[in-house]
Design an enzyme around this catalytic site. Structure first.
Site, mmCIF file in Angstrom:
data_model
loop_
_atom_site.group_PDB
_atom_site.id
_atom_site.type_symbol
_atom_site.label_atom_id
_atom_site.label_comp_id
_atom_site.label_asym_id
_atom_site.label_seq_id
_atom_site.Cartn_x
_atom_site.Cartn_y
_atom_site.Cartn_z
ATOM 1 N N ASN A 7 -12.512 4.728 -35.357
ATOM 2 C CA ASN A 7 -11.102 4.995 -35.036
ATOM 3 C C ASN A 7 -10.296 4.773 -36.317
ATOM 4 O OD1 ASN A 7 -8.523 5.107 -34.073
ATOM 5 N ND2 ASN A 7 -8.779 3.573 -32.467
ATOM 6 N N ARG A 90 -12.663 8.905 -32.601
ATOM 7 C CA ARG A 90 -11.465 9.060 -31.769
ATOM 8 C C ARG A 90 -10.529 10.025 -32.497
ATOM 9 N NH1 ARG A 90 -6.180 5.484 -31.217
ATOM 10 N NH2 ARG A 90 -5.311 6.589 -29.444
ATOM 11 N N HIS A 179 -3.805 8.553 -24.175
ATOM 12 C CA HIS A 179 -4.622 7.494 -23.557
ATOM 13 C C HIS A 179 -5.660 8.095 -22.604
ATOM 14 C CE1 HIS A 179 -0.892 4.678 -23.993
ATOM 15 N NE2 HIS A 179 -1.716 4.470 -25.011
ATOM 16 N N ARG A 240 9.184 1.949 -27.827
ATOM 17 C CA ARG A 240 9.579 3.338 -27.514
ATOM 18 C C ARG A 240 10.416 3.374 -26.244
ATOM 19 N NH1 ARG A 240 3.586 5.450 -27.650
ATOM 20 N NH2 ARG A 240 2.990 4.084 -29.355
ATOM 21 N N GLU A 383 -12.252 1.819 -24.494
ATOM 22 C CA GLU A 383 -12.221 3.176 -25.050
ATOM 23 C C GLU A 383 -13.425 3.425 -25.959
ATOM 24 O OE1 GLU A 383 -7.757 4.418 -25.737
ATOM 25 O OE2 GLU A 383 -7.932 2.260 -25.767
#
Ligand code: AMP
Length: 396
Positions: A7, A90, A179, A240, A383
């Site tokens: 990743n 990823r 996600h 955010r 993940e």
């Protein structure tokens, strides 16, 4: 079979080496400040942790250091880097090109490059990681696992914005969702726990960490998800804003004289929990401030839980019912109070929280009482394991 999961961020490299027979993590590490002054790395294998302060000029050097750790005489877990059978990368954005993971070739890299306008901060380092790996392991097959792929099963009515259709055709402006690897992993996991198939249940998956998204998974297919063209839309997040009236952008620009880039920065980096509380993007700090009587901290937490509950209601309606709601990621797995506050809105669905069961962090468990009509679970996400499984599925 040994699978390496990579990743790559703009200045970071996270990796895990997994043995896919046992799905055990053999080694993992995290290189930070790659290409920046003051690089450092942490590596862990067989319970031994190693810290390094070596300067890393680029991702190729970071991968070389990883390779050195993995094959080290004392702490290594393999003799030679060629023992790695496949690499799973990823990749954040696959646009409309990828609804599944794929084996990487020149065309795939080109398609990832074409998606750079949609993910300017993520796809370039993801590509950099792929190319650096190709140089270090030229004969090892590589797979791209996209954050957006799982959401490609959405219908047009869910993913289109009600703006002139030509912008979808010209620029691909639509909801993509993120996600996806996590939502796929946790929804499959909960089906496994319930001894059923994911294509027989309706799941609402709440991935709430610093970034947060919620996903309606109707019999294995994504029906809707809260993040949009970018990861800015939807829930209140660490920094955010999530959903706002788009007219706020012009209003702010008129009032403060900000240009569009400054406003984009505010909405991405200075909003959400941080913006409302004025304290932090981390729920732990905000809960601490709330316990000391800080009213803005209290408000930020209330807004956070309220938005999650609103989406759960919307998605239960969209799917005409729900069998399981699940919480995952940093806040979902550890935020006892947040889960309690969200579930307090859900009595109308027949959701009754078991407070004792909910008093737990980071563990897979059901947190509703036995008479609850809809089950609520905490499901730790993984993940990396999902990426390794997808890679094995294509290469193995
Ligand atoms: P993630 O982005 O999934 O790594 O989640 C990070 C966020 O999880 C942090 O910013 C915290 O808000 C939250 N978090 C982590 N640990 C805890 C905890 N023990 N209690 C409450 N929230 C936590």
């Amino acid at each position: 079979m040994k699978v390496l999961v990579i990743n790559c961020g703009s200045s970071s490299l996270k990796y895990q080496l997994l043995d896919m027979q046992t799905e055990k993590v053999l080694a993992k590490g995290y290189c930070q400040k790659v290409g920046i002054e003051g690089s450092f790395s942490d590596h862990e294998a067989n319970g031994v942790k190693t810290h390094s302060h070596r300067q890393l000029k680029d991702h190729k050097q970071a991968l070389k250091l990883m390779s050195k750790f993995l094959t080290d005489k004392k702490i290594g877990v393999i003799f030679n880097i060629n023992e790695i059978d496949a690499v799973g990368h990823r990749v954040v954005h696959g646009g409309e090109n990828f609804s599944h993971s794929v084996i990487i070739d020149g065309k795939v890299k080109e398609a990832i490059r074409e998606c750079i306008p949609l993910a300017p901060l993520h796809n370039p380092p993801n590509l950099m990681g792929i190319e650096a790996c190709e140089r270090i392991m030229p004969n090892t097959p590589m797979v791209a696992v996209f954050d957006t792929a799982f959401h490609q099963s959405m219908d047009k009515k869910s993913y289109l914005y009600a703006i002139p259709y030509e912008y979808y055709e010209k620029y691909g402006i639509r909801r993509y969702g993120f996600h996806g690897t996590s939502h796929k992993y946790v929804s499959n996991k909960v089906a496994e726990i319930l001894d059923t198939k994911v294509d027989e249940i309706k799941v609402i998956s709440c991935h709430i960490g610093n970034g947060a998204s919620i996903c309606a998974i109707n019999k294995g297919k994504v029906q809707d998800t809260s993040m949009g063209l970018t990861p800015l839309e939807g829930l209140v997040m660490g920094t955010r804003c999530g959903d706002i009236d788009p007219a706020i952008i012009k209003f702010l620009s008129d009032k403060e004289g900000y240009n569009i880039h400054k406003i984009d920065d505010i909405l991405n980096k200075n909003s959400g929990l941080l913006g409302v509380s004025g304290i932090s993007n981390d729920i732990r700090d905000i809960e601490q401030a709330e316990s000391e009587g800080n009213q803005r901290a209290k408000l930020a937490l209330e807004m956070f839980a309220y938005r999650v509950a609103k989406y759960i209601g919307a998605y239960a309606a969209a799917m005409n019912g729900v069998d399981v709601v699940l919480f995952t990621a940093g806040v979902g797995e550890n935020g006892i109070k947040v889960r309690e506050e969200v579930c307090a809105y859900l009595g109308y669905l027949g959701i009754y929280l078991d407070k004792e069961a909910n008093d737990s962090r980071g563990k897979l468990k059901e947190i509703t009482t036995s008479d609850s009509k809809v089950k609520v679970f905490v499901v730790p996400t993984d993940e990396e394991l999902m990426i390794a499984r997808e890679t094995k599925g294509l290469i193995g």
